[in-house]
Write an enzyme that holds these catalytic residues in place. Sequence first.
Site, PDB file in Angstrom:
ATOM      1  N   SER A 185      18.952  32.111  32.400  1.00 30.19           N
ATOM      2  CA  SER A 185      19.255  32.766  33.674  1.00 30.19           C
ATOM      3  C   SER A 185      18.085  32.824  34.645  1.00 30.19           C
ATOM      4  O   SER A 185      18.299  33.004  35.832  1.00 30.19           O
ATOM      5  CB  SER A 185      19.776  34.179  33.409  1.00 30.19           C
ATOM      6  OG  SER A 185      18.796  34.929  32.733  1.00 30.19           O
ATOM      7  N   HIS A 213      26.093  32.254  31.578  1.00 29.71           N
ATOM      8  CA  HIS A 213      25.886  31.662  32.906  1.00 29.71           C
ATOM      9  C   HIS A 213      26.464  30.248  33.013  1.00 29.71           C
ATOM     10  O   HIS A 213      26.338  29.611  34.052  1.00 29.71           O
ATOM     11  CB  HIS A 213      24.394  31.632  33.261  1.00 29.71           C
ATOM     12  CG  HIS A 213      23.863  32.956  33.717  1.00 29.71           C
ATOM     13  ND1 HIS A 213      24.008  33.413  35.007  1.00 29.71           N
ATOM     14  CD2 HIS A 213      23.202  33.940  33.052  1.00 29.71           C
ATOM     15  CE1 HIS A 213      23.449  34.611  35.122  1.00 29.71           C
ATOM     16  NE2 HIS A 213      22.957  34.957  33.951  1.00 29.71           N
ATOM     17  N   LYS A 243      30.767  37.371  34.893  1.00 32.37           N
ATOM     18  CA  LYS A 243      30.001  36.540  35.843  1.00 32.37           C
ATOM     19  C   LYS A 243      30.990  35.648  36.595  1.00 32.37           C
ATOM     20  O   LYS A 243      31.676  36.149  37.478  1.00 32.37           O
ATOM     21  CB  LYS A 243      28.888  35.807  35.103  1.00 32.37           C
ATOM     22  CG  LYS A 243      27.811  36.806  34.667  1.00 32.37           C
ATOM     23  CD  LYS A 243      26.625  36.220  33.964  1.00 32.37           C
ATOM     24  CE  LYS A 243      25.591  37.321  33.722  1.00 32.37           C
ATOM     25  NZ  LYS A 243      25.097  37.380  32.351  1.00 32.37           N
TER      26      LYS A 243
END
Length: 395
Positions: A185, A213, A243
């Site tokens: 990240s 991610h 996310k």
Amino acid sequence: MVQSLHSFLDENIQYLKDNGLYNEIDTVEGANGPEITIAGKRYINLSSNNYLGLATNEDLKQVAKDAVDKYGVGAGAVRTINGTLDIHDELEETLAEFKGTEAAVAYQSGFNCNMAAISAVMNKNDAILSDELNHASIIDGCRLSKAKIIRVNHSDMDDLRQKAKEAVESGQYNKVMYITDGVFSMDGDVAKLPEIVEIAEEYGLITYVDDAHGSGVMGKGAGTVKHFGLQDKIDFQIGTLSKAIGVVGGYVAGTQELIDWLKVQSRPFLFSTSLTPESSAAIIAAVRKLMNSTELHDKLWDNANYLKDGLKKLGYDIGDSETPITPVIIGDEKKTQEFSKRLKDEGVYVKSIVFPTVPRGTGRVRNMPTAAHTKEMLDEALAAYEKVGKELGVI
Ligand SMILES: *Cc1c(COP(=O)(O)O)cnc(C)c1O
């Protein structure tokens, strides 16, 4: 005498404040979309993980409202008592289809998922090889398991091979796992999964990839494991639903046998109430959207490439990201914080990330472009970058 709580808190809060480590939290007034309002002022938002803009998607909002009408607002119990609603089963079937695995199990968050899954399988007789840049929830999940934790240099395949060999040949451990983020990240780099799988097969390692991610972003939306075509080779595919998916929750996708075990053994599944029905409904709709069309995924990459090209043309060092995560590396910690503050004055909300989150001297602001940004918003951000960068002598 023992120290009082007040004395402990006072001393430590002061320490953080004196060392510039005390984080003041901004409150967003309203939705966390491509533009946000904080203290009455509008900003271009380059700090959310809402990669595809799904957190504020109109279809998902409607699906969630309909689910409230049908189910109410809460699941009413933990999964193993009678908090497994039909919508949870549908959610898990959808997640398994999305990830290309036999089965999946959902948890209340990605963080919770790592607490749940690692310690359900690993114990004090085992060892876990862990990339040094893994997410905090992986680190805590590993600790909770009581397995021996062996740090591996970041994405260093020679180091992994050496440490895997030592751990296996020592004969000290019952099982050995390798655990890594799919997408890291802070720098936006991608785990070297083909080599990882090769090493894991050579030494009989269990493989665990947390693709928080990566889902919605890599592999045409299906994630980093699918990007490399390794769905059958990775034992644990972890994802977050907060996310790119835009809602909340986490999951493990894997074999039916693994998921059956997690459903009888993992503690957050047994002892914490299930995801709300409206979250579950919105997640199902979000995942179906990703499986049906790459439109949002393509828009995300288009915007990310546009922002990256613009920043590079201005002369910024944007690191070696392979994903939409776009660091702008400033270096010095104080200067990084000043840079972020000046961007904020200019109406661009982008967070500074400095030591100890990243190595000393590599302070950066981290840009998170999304599918929901317009080119005009990105141009506005780039204009602020040009102004502030020249003013502070960064470009
Ligand atoms: C963000 C993140 C998590 C936590 O996910 P939540 O759903 O927000 O709890 C876990 N692992 C990794 C690698 C992450 O980046």
